[in-house]
Design a protein around this motif. Structure first.
Motif, mmCIF file in Angstrom:
data_model
loop_
_atom_site.group_PDB
_atom_site.id
_atom_site.type_symbol
_atom_site.label_atom_id
_atom_site.label_comp_id
_atom_site.label_asym_id
_atom_site.label_seq_id
_atom_site.Cartn_x
_atom_site.Cartn_y
_atom_site.Cartn_z
ATOM 1 N N SER A 27 0.839 -1.201 0.000
ATOM 2 C CA SER A 27 0.000 0.000 0.000
ATOM 3 C C SER A 27 0.869 1.244 0.000
ATOM 4 N N ILE A 28 1.408 1.536 -1.167
ATOM 5 C CA ILE A 28 2.256 2.712 -1.319
ATOM 6 C C ILE A 28 1.606 3.662 -2.321
ATOM 7 N N TRP A 29 1.543 4.913 -1.935
ATOM 8 C CA TRP A 29 0.880 5.936 -2.721
ATOM 9 C C TRP A 29 1.778 7.144 -2.895
ATOM 10 N N MET A 30 1.521 7.892 -3.949
ATOM 11 C CA MET A 30 2.165 9.186 -4.169
ATOM 12 C C MET A 30 3.682 9.109 -4.074
ATOM 13 N N ILE A 31 4.243 8.178 -4.797
ATOM 14 C CA ILE A 31 5.695 8.060 -4.815
ATOM 15 C C ILE A 31 6.286 9.311 -5.443
ATOM 16 N N ASN A 32 7.199 9.915 -4.733
ATOM 17 C CA ASN A 32 7.832 11.138 -5.204
ATOM 18 C C ASN A 32 9.268 10.826 -5.637
ATOM 19 N N THR A 33 10.215 11.144 -4.786
ATOM 20 C CA THR A 33 11.604 10.903 -5.143
ATOM 21 C C THR A 33 12.028 9.482 -4.800
ATOM 22 N N MET A 34 13.000 8.995 -5.540
ATOM 23 C CA MET A 34 13.590 7.697 -5.294
ATOM 24 C C MET A 34 15.101 7.885 -5.238
ATOM 25 N N HIS A 35 15.730 7.161 -4.336
ATOM 26 C CA HIS A 35 17.137 7.398 -4.037
ATOM 27 C C HIS A 35 17.893 6.090 -3.866
ATOM 28 N N TRP A 36 19.189 6.178 -4.083
ATOM 29 C CA TRP A 36 20.117 5.132 -3.700
ATOM 30 C C TRP A 36 21.137 5.712 -2.735
ATOM 31 N N ILE A 69 20.858 6.446 -12.527
ATOM 32 C CA ILE A 69 19.634 6.092 -11.828
ATOM 33 C C ILE A 69 18.460 6.258 -12.788
ATOM 34 N N SER A 70 17.522 5.344 -12.726
ATOM 35 C CA SER A 70 16.334 5.420 -13.557
ATOM 36 C C SER A 70 15.164 4.819 -12.797
ATOM 37 N N ARG A 71 13.970 5.018 -13.322
ATOM 38 C CA ARG A 71 12.788 4.487 -12.649
ATOM 39 C C ARG A 71 11.754 4.052 -13.664
ATOM 40 N N ASP A 72 10.962 3.092 -13.256
ATOM 41 C CA ASP A 72 9.827 2.618 -14.020
ATOM 42 C C ASP A 72 8.618 2.808 -13.122
ATOM 43 N N ASN A 73 7.872 3.861 -13.375
ATOM 44 C CA ASN A 73 6.759 4.197 -12.499
ATOM 45 C C ASN A 73 5.645 3.150 -12.529
ATOM 46 N N ALA A 74 5.453 2.514 -13.671
ATOM 47 C CA ALA A 74 4.430 1.484 -13.770
ATOM 48 C C ALA A 74 4.746 0.286 -12.887
ATOM 49 N N LYS A 75 6.028 0.050 -12.651
ATOM 50 C CA LYS A 75 6.458 -1.080 -11.830
ATOM 51 C C LYS A 75 6.870 -0.670 -10.425
ATOM 52 N N ASN A 76 6.780 0.613 -10.113
ATOM 53 C CA ASN A 76 7.248 1.127 -8.818
ATOM 54 C C ASN A 76 8.660 0.647 -8.521
ATOM 55 N N THR A 77 9.511 0.768 -9.506
ATOM 56 C CA THR A 77 10.862 0.238 -9.411
ATOM 57 C C THR A 77 11.886 1.313 -9.753
ATOM 58 N N CYS A 95 18.116 1.278 -1.297
ATOM 59 C CA CYS A 95 17.197 2.173 -1.980
ATOM 60 C C CYS A 95 16.275 2.819 -0.954
ATOM 61 N N ARG A 96 15.774 3.981 -1.318
ATOM 62 C CA ARG A 96 14.825 4.690 -0.477
ATOM 63 C C ARG A 96 13.784 5.331 -1.375
ATOM 64 N N VAL A 97 12.538 5.174 -0.991
ATOM 65 C CA VAL A 97 11.425 5.723 -1.743
ATOM 66 C C VAL A 97 10.638 6.641 -0.835
ATOM 67 N N VAL A 98 10.401 7.849 -1.306
ATOM 68 C CA VAL A 98 9.588 8.807 -0.579
ATOM 69 C C VAL A 98 8.205 8.819 -1.192
ATOM 70 N N LYS A 101 4.083 11.386 3.036
ATOM 71 C CA LYS A 101 4.886 11.856 4.158
ATOM 72 C C LYS A 101 5.842 10.803 4.686
ATOM 73 N N TYR A 102 5.952 9.676 4.006
ATOM 74 C CA TYR A 102 6.749 8.566 4.495
ATOM 75 C C TYR A 102 7.970 8.325 3.625
ATOM 76 N N SER A 103 8.974 7.757 4.255
ATOM 77 C CA SER A 103 10.184 7.342 3.578
ATOM 78 C C SER A 103 10.404 5.865 3.871
ATOM 79 N N TYR A 104 10.573 5.072 2.818
ATOM 80 C CA TYR A 104 10.726 3.633 2.958
ATOM 81 C C TYR A 104 12.106 3.210 2.485
ATOM 82 N N TRP A 105 12.669 2.236 3.178
ATOM 83 C CA TRP A 105 14.022 1.764 2.885
ATOM 84 C C TRP A 105 14.023 0.309 2.457
#
Length: 115
Positions: A27-36, A69-77, A95-98, A101-105
């Motif tokens: 249940s992840i929504w509104m993915i903004n920035t993605m980081h390594w 760095i690259s991303r595939d938004n359809a795959k949340n990857t 990896c870290r996904v914002v 209001k949450y940050s996931y590792w």
């Protein structure tokens, strides 16, 4: 509920390449920035690369022109293509996904560059 699964780490010789992947699920929504990020033995964790929701990227100076760095938004990857690897790139990569209001590792994946 939200899980980031990393893959692609391993052992390579200097000058070699690896491609890291990090897939977000749950249940992840509104993915903004993605980081390594990475943490080398005896060193502080450092930010390696960032990609925004619209594809703007930024890199640690020491990896510029070697990492992408690259991303595939359809795959949340999010991916990290690492070329021309150096011994000093040896670290655990996270990896870290914002999202909202949450940050996931991610759990981290070991990259070892050794001759």
């Amino acid at each position: 509920q939200v899980q980031l699964v990393e893959s692609g780490g391993g052992l390579v010789q200097p000058g070699g390449s690896l491609r890291l992947s990090c897939a977000a699920s749950g249940s992840i929504w509104m993915i903004n920035t993605m980081h390594w990020h990475r943490r080398a033995p005896g060193k502080q964790r450092e930010l390696v690369a960032t990609i925004t929701s619209v594809g703007v990227t930024n890199y640690l100076d020491s990896v510029k022109d070697r990492f992408t760095i690259s991303r595939d938004n359809a795959k949340n990857t999010v991916y990290l293509q690492m070329n021309s690897l150096k011994i000093e790139d040896t670290a655990v990569y996270y990896c870290r996904v914002v999202a909202g209001k949450y940050s996931y590792w991610g759990q981290g994946t070991q990259v070892t560059v050794s001759s």
